[in-house]
Structures are given as structure tokens and as C-alpha cells.
Design a protein around this motif. Structure first.
Motif, PDB file in Angstrom:
ATOM      1  N   SER A 103      23.694  17.103 -17.297  1.00  9.11           N
ATOM      2  CA  SER A 103      23.958  19.081 -17.537  1.00  9.11           C
ATOM      3  C   SER A 103      24.262  18.651 -18.612  1.00  9.11           C
ATOM      4  N   ASN A 104      25.820  18.093 -18.994  1.00  3.34           N
ATOM      5  CA  ASN A 104      26.016  18.272 -20.660  1.00  3.34           C
ATOM      6  C   ASN A 104      25.477  18.362 -21.427  1.00  3.34           C
ATOM      7  N   ALA A 105      24.130  17.009 -21.598  1.00  2.00           N
ATOM      8  CA  ALA A 105      23.267  17.261 -22.305  1.00  2.00           C
ATOM      9  C   ALA A 105      22.577  18.344 -22.263  1.00  2.00           C
ATOM     10  N   PHE A 106      21.636  19.265 -22.101  1.00  2.11           N
ATOM     11  CA  PHE A 106      21.524  19.734 -21.611  1.00  2.11           C
ATOM     12  C   PHE A 106      21.856  21.207 -22.252  1.00  2.11           C
ATOM     13  N   ARG A 107      23.429  21.525 -21.845  1.00  2.00           N
ATOM     14  CA  ARG A 107      24.351  22.833 -22.542  1.00  2.00           C
ATOM     15  C   ARG A 107      24.240  22.509 -24.143  1.00  2.00           C
ATOM     16  N   VAL A 108      24.315  20.821 -24.586  1.00  2.00           N
ATOM     17  CA  VAL A 108      24.677  20.931 -25.647  1.00  2.00           C
ATOM     18  C   VAL A 108      23.432  20.802 -26.473  1.00  2.00           C
ATOM     19  N   HIS A 109      22.632  20.414 -25.901  1.00  2.00           N
ATOM     20  CA  HIS A 109      21.309  20.923 -26.320  1.00  2.00           C
ATOM     21  C   HIS A 109      21.031  22.417 -27.016  1.00  2.00           C
ATOM     22  N   TRP A 110      21.299  23.381 -25.820  1.00  2.00           N
ATOM     23  CA  TRP A 110      21.008  24.405 -26.030  1.00  2.00           C
ATOM     24  C   TRP A 110      21.928  25.279 -26.489  1.00  2.00           C
ATOM     25  N   ILE A 111      23.717  24.427 -26.845  1.00  4.91           N
ATOM     26  CA  ILE A 111      24.489  25.383 -28.352  1.00  4.91           C
ATOM     27  C   ILE A 111      23.769  24.370 -29.332  1.00  4.91           C
ATOM     28  N   GLN A 112      23.501  23.790 -29.764  1.00  2.00           N
ATOM     29  CA  GLN A 112      22.733  23.684 -30.727  1.00  2.00           C
ATOM     30  C   GLN A 112      21.736  24.091 -31.501  1.00  2.00           C
ATOM     31  N   HIS A 113      20.883  24.196 -29.961  1.00  2.00           N
ATOM     32  CA  HIS A 113      19.418  24.557 -30.355  1.00  2.00           C
ATOM     33  C   HIS A 113      19.205  26.017 -29.755  1.00  2.00           C
ATOM     34  N   PRO A 114      19.594  26.918 -29.993  1.00  2.00           N
ATOM     35  CA  PRO A 114      19.503  27.959 -29.151  1.00  2.00           C
ATOM     36  C   PRO A 114      17.668  29.087 -29.495  1.00  2.00           C
ATOM     37  N   GLY A 115      17.192  29.228 -28.283  1.00  2.46           N
ATOM     38  CA  GLY A 115      16.417  29.126 -27.012  1.00  2.46           C
ATOM     39  C   GLY A 115      15.136  28.373 -27.507  1.00  2.46           C
ATOM     40  N   LYS A 116      15.326  26.962 -27.970  1.00  8.83           N
ATOM     41  CA  LYS A 116      14.630  25.893 -28.072  1.00  8.83           C
ATOM     42  C   LYS A 116      14.754  25.440 -26.260  1.00  8.83           C
ATOM     43  N   THR A 117      13.364  24.665 -25.351  1.00 10.28           N
ATOM     44  CA  THR A 117      14.198  24.042 -24.487  1.00 10.28           C
ATOM     45  C   THR A 117      14.241  22.701 -24.812  1.00 10.28           C
ATOM     46  N   PRO A 118      14.650  21.501 -24.014  1.00 14.51           N
ATOM     47  CA  PRO A 118      13.895  19.844 -23.864  1.00 14.51           C
ATOM     48  C   PRO A 118      12.659  19.603 -23.877  1.00 14.51           C
ATOM     49  N   GLN A 119      12.125  18.419 -24.265  1.00 17.49           N
ATOM     50  CA  GLN A 119      10.838  18.212 -23.609  1.00 17.49           C
ATOM     51  C   GLN A 119      11.392  17.482 -22.368  1.00 17.49           C
ATOM     52  N   LYS A 120      11.748  16.708 -22.209  1.00 15.42           N
ATOM     53  CA  LYS A 120      11.950  15.756 -21.009  1.00 15.42           C
ATOM     54  C   LYS A 120      13.105  14.692 -21.262  1.00 15.42           C
ATOM     55  N   LEU A 121      13.011  14.610 -19.192  1.00 12.15           N
ATOM     56  CA  LEU A 121      14.770  13.414 -19.532  1.00 12.15           C
ATOM     57  C   LEU A 121      14.156  11.723 -19.539  1.00 12.15           C
ATOM     58  N   SER A 139      12.796   0.508 -19.276  1.00 14.74           N
ATOM     59  CA  SER A 139      13.987   0.426 -20.779  1.00 14.74           C
ATOM     60  C   SER A 139      14.611   1.060 -21.126  1.00 14.74           C
ATOM     61  N   THR A 140      15.217   2.255 -20.597  1.00 14.09           N
ATOM     62  CA  THR A 140      16.062   3.225 -20.703  1.00 14.09           C
ATOM     63  C   THR A 140      17.436   3.005 -20.449  1.00 14.09           C
ATOM     64  N   ALA A 141      18.045   3.387 -21.289  1.00 13.63           N
ATOM     65  CA  ALA A 141      19.493   3.593 -20.543  1.00 13.63           C
ATOM     66  C   ALA A 141      19.677   5.102 -20.006  1.00 13.63           C
ATOM     67  N   GLY A 142      18.687   5.952 -20.534  1.00 12.49           N
ATOM     68  CA  GLY A 142      18.783   7.159 -19.566  1.00 12.49           C
ATOM     69  C   GLY A 142      18.917   8.016 -20.686  1.00 12.49           C
ATOM     70  N   ALA A 143      18.365   9.220 -21.406  1.00 10.81           N
ATOM     71  CA  ALA A 143      18.063   9.832 -22.345  1.00 10.81           C
ATOM     72  C   ALA A 143      17.486  11.514 -22.184  1.00 10.81           C
ATOM     73  N   LEU A 144      17.764  12.333 -22.818  1.00 14.76           N
ATOM     74  CA  LEU A 144      17.571  13.802 -22.544  1.00 14.76           C
ATOM     75  C   LEU A 144      16.653  13.821 -24.146  1.00 14.76           C
ATOM     76  N   VAL A 145      15.224  13.408 -24.092  1.00 16.93           N
ATOM     77  CA  VAL A 145      14.724  14.527 -25.187  1.00 16.93           C
ATOM     78  C   VAL A 145      14.351  15.350 -25.530  1.00 16.93           C
ATOM     79  N   ALA A 146      15.076  15.678 -27.041  1.00 19.42           N
ATOM     80  CA  ALA A 146      15.516  17.137 -27.764  1.00 19.42           C
ATOM     81  C   ALA A 146      13.558  18.234 -28.246  1.00 19.42           C
ATOM     82  N   HIS A 147      13.660  19.059 -28.099  1.00 18.07           N
ATOM     83  CA  HIS A 147      12.412  19.768 -28.701  1.00 18.07           C
ATOM     84  C   HIS A 147      11.847  19.053 -29.651  1.00 18.07           C
TER      85      HIS A 147
END
Length: 107
Positions: free
Chosen positions: A24-42, A84-92
């Protein structure tokens, strides 16, 4: 006689709440840093994906059967499973945002 529990809650695993908070925090940070952009995937491990789905079921069970949890998506973004991941959100823009960096919201 004690009343019987009429709601069967999903199992609880240590770290479920922590994972949900980080996602949830990663999504929030993405939306704050990139208004109107949607992350690609988790991108999550199989265990992380299962734990995230279970943590979301706790909220859904309190809202009744009208709410269904889509285990393949979070915030309408697809969840990719990879061991092969530790967990990541892929930004737009394709940048990976490691979930470990989002235990707390940045100041």
C-alpha cells in the motif's frame, strides 16, 4: 452457552500485515511522485502473493459476501509471481520499487 463464531476467518501468517502495508505504501508513493500514472504490476513470490490475498480476505469477510478478492490483482494492477524476487512494485516507467523500502512512508 457461548455464541458460535459464524464467520470463518482465513488463516493468519506472520508478516501478512507488514506485506500489505509495504504494498500500500509503495502504491501511495508512486501516485504522489507520478500523479495520474498507474503502476504496471506487482512482482511477488508465491508466498507473498498468497499472504497478500489472505490479508485482503480479512477486510472482505467483514464486508460480507458482496466483496470478492481478486487474487491476481491489487488496486486493479496485475500480480506477477516470481521466485526470483524479494517483492517489488513496477512503476509506470518500468522502474522496480523494492517493497522492502516502503515499510514506512517517506517523510
Amino acid at each position: 452457552m457461548a455464541t458460535q463464531n459464524i464467520v470463518d476467518l482465513p488463516p493468519h501468517h506472520p508478516g501478512m500485515a507488514e506485506l500489505h502495508r509495504r504494498v500500500s505504501n509503495a502504491f501511495r508513493v508512486h501516485w504522489i511522485q507520478h500523479p495520474g500514472k498507474t503502476p504496471q504490476k506487482l512482482i511477488l513470490t508465491q508466498k507473498q502473493a498468497e499472504d497478500l490475498a489472505l490479508s485482503r480476505l480479512y477486510g472482505a469477510s467483514s464486508m460480507g459476501s458482496a466483496t470478492k478478492v481478486d487474487k491476481a490483482k491489487f488496486n486493479d494492477r496485475p500480480i506477477e509471481v516470481s521466485d526470483s524476487t524479494a517483492g517489488a512494485l513496477v512503476a509506470h516507467d518500468g522502474t522496480e520499487m523494492p517493497l522492502a523500502d516502503y515499510d514506512k512512508m517517506p517523510a
